[in-house]
Write a protein that holds these residues in place. Structure first.
Motif, PDB file in Angstrom:
ATOM      1  N   GLY A  59       0.813  -1.213   0.000  1.00  0.00           N
ATOM      2  CA  GLY A  59       0.000   0.000   0.000  1.00  0.00           C
ATOM      3  C   GLY A  59       0.845   1.261   0.000  1.00  0.00           C
ATOM      4  N   TRP A  60       0.124   2.370   0.092  1.00  0.00           N
ATOM      5  CA  TRP A  60       0.740   3.685   0.049  1.00  0.00           C
ATOM      6  C   TRP A  60       1.040   4.207   1.441  1.00  0.00           C
ATOM      7  N   ASN A  61       2.074   5.032   1.522  1.00  0.00           N
ATOM      8  CA  ASN A  61       2.289   5.904   2.675  1.00  0.00           C
ATOM      9  C   ASN A  61       1.358   7.101   2.497  1.00  0.00           C
ATOM     10  N   PRO A  62       0.423   7.325   3.429  1.00  0.00           N
ATOM     11  CA  PRO A  62      -0.519   8.433   3.259  1.00  0.00           C
ATOM     12  C   PRO A  62       0.150   9.801   3.131  1.00  0.00           C
ATOM     13  N   ASP A  63       1.432   9.921   3.529  1.00  0.00           N
ATOM     14  CA  ASP A  63       2.143  11.196   3.401  1.00  0.00           C
ATOM     15  C   ASP A  63       2.588  11.472   1.962  1.00  0.00           C
ATOM     16  N   ASP A  64       2.652  10.427   1.128  1.00  0.00           N
ATOM     17  CA  ASP A  64       3.070  10.628  -0.258  1.00  0.00           C
ATOM     18  C   ASP A  64       1.963  11.326  -1.042  1.00  0.00           C
ATOM     19  N   ASP A  65       2.378  12.198  -1.978  1.00  0.00           N
ATOM     20  CA  ASP A  65       1.362  12.881  -2.771  1.00  0.00           C
ATOM     21  C   ASP A  65       0.790  11.946  -3.831  1.00  0.00           C
ATOM     22  N   ALA A  66      -0.259  12.406  -4.498  1.00  0.00           N
ATOM     23  CA  ALA A  66      -0.987  11.563  -5.442  1.00  0.00           C
ATOM     24  C   ALA A  66      -0.108  11.099  -6.591  1.00  0.00           C
ATOM     25  N   ASP A  67       0.788  11.961  -7.068  1.00  0.00           N
ATOM     26  CA  ASP A  67       1.657  11.572  -8.174  1.00  0.00           C
ATOM     27  C   ASP A  67       2.601  10.442  -7.778  1.00  0.00           C
ATOM     28  N   GLU A  68       3.186  10.549  -6.577  1.00  0.00           N
ATOM     29  CA  GLU A  68       4.086   9.501  -6.112  1.00  0.00           C
ATOM     30  C   GLU A  68       3.325   8.193  -5.896  1.00  0.00           C
ATOM     31  N   GLN A  69       2.134   8.287  -5.347  1.00  0.00           N
ATOM     32  CA  GLN A  69       1.332   7.080  -5.153  1.00  0.00           C
ATOM     33  C   GLN A  69       1.043   6.385  -6.480  1.00  0.00           C
ATOM     34  N   GLN A  70       0.730   7.159  -7.487  1.00  0.00           N
ATOM     35  CA  GLN A  70       0.447   6.564  -8.796  1.00  0.00           C
ATOM     36  C   GLN A  70       1.706   5.960  -9.428  1.00  0.00           C
TER      37      GLN A  70
END
Length: 296
Positions: free
Chosen positions: A182-193
């Motif tokens: 999963g994602w680190n919620p601190d990462d922005d949407a671009d990094e998550q994608q």
């Protein structure tokens, strides 16, 4: 073996502290997949509870169980009742102080077909798996079933082309990846994608490079950090099945508990390998460097 095979994936949240609630969700998912014609059903990584590796806590070893053991008995009875093969994922207690992250396969008749112990063990913020899991010692060996040879790998294994290749070279008919990522919620949407697309791309590449279908089942939902040192993990779902040219046959989203059932044409692996004969053209005499950590 029949040419056409229906496979099911149970994408579920596993964050309940109640083990039975998580197991019951898995059971209901398997039942739905079977009712829709699935002959083989894959569950997410460590689907019996929250992803406990966010912190290092010795009390969490109490969650482990022997294999075979109570959960394999339950899944075996379910497999026999429904006439399906089930691939589950458990925290294995092998001996005092010796634990593995282990995938298990239950045959259609309820018998225990085999297990795979996770080989690549991560150790990153929020994923402190080296504290809990001993690296697997069974190797990259497909598990023989009535539906063919299953190349079962687990989560972090899915980033390594060597693991997929060795399963293919050992005769695997399918590559299966129970997953908790999963994602680190601190990462922005671009990094998550970027992270999500890299995860999908690498597994589709394993399908292409080996001419095999890939089945990847992830959990979903936010799970808090028990230590409150971070914002926890937002598991990104996106479970999918890819065909032997990397084509996406089905794909879930990032938010829903969902059971996916899709039909795979197993003849296509033979056809694809005839036009893209990677195994034929491998230069095995020049690959010795792959057994080294780094070529200094």
């Amino acid at each position: 073996m029949t040419q056409m095979l229906k496979v099911g994936l149970v994408q579920q949240a596993c964050g309940s502290a109640d083990k039975n609630a998580n197991l019951n969700a898995s059971i209901e998912g398997v039942k739905e997949a079977a009712a829709r014609g699935a002959e083989l059903v894959l569950l997410p990584e460590l689907h019996l509870g929250p992803y406990f590796c966010q912190t290092e806590d010795c009390s969490r070893f109490d969650l482990a169980e022997p294999i075979p053991g109570p959960t394999t008995e339950t899944l075996g009875a379910l497999a026999k009742e429904l006439g399906v093969i089930i691939v589950g994922s458990l925290f294995e207690r092998r001996a005092p102080g010796l634990y593995h992250n282990t995938a298990v396969v239950l045959e259609k008749d309820g018998t225990f077909a085999g297990k795979y112990r996770k080989m690549h063990i991560p150790d990153d913020p929020g994923y402190y798996e080296k504290f809990y899991f001993t690296p697997g010692d069974i190797g990259f060996k497909p598990i023989t079933t009535s539906l063919g040879k299953l190349g079962v790998l687990v989560c972090w294994d899915q980033w390594y082309p060597e693991a997929a290749r060795l399963m293919a070279l050992a005769g695997a008919d399918l590559l299966l990846y129970p997953t908790a990522i999963g994602w680190n919620p601190d990462d922005d949407a671009d990094e998550q994608q970027r992270q999500l697309q890299a995860w999908i791309t690498i597994q589709r590449a394993h399908a292409v490079a080996n001419g095999l279908p890939v089945i990847s089942c992830n959990r979903i939902g936010h799970e808090p950090d028990p230590s409150d040192q971070s914002k926890g993990i937002l598991f990104w779902g996106n479970s999918f099945v890819a065909g032997p040219q990397g084509e996406v046959l089905c794909h879930a989203n990032a938010e829903e508990d969902r059971v996916i059932v899709v039909e795979i044409n197993r003849r296509r692996s033979e056809d694809v390998r005839r036009i893209w004969p990677y195994l034929r053209d491998r230069r095995i005499e020049d690959y010795a460097g792959l057994t080294k950590r780094y070529l200094d």
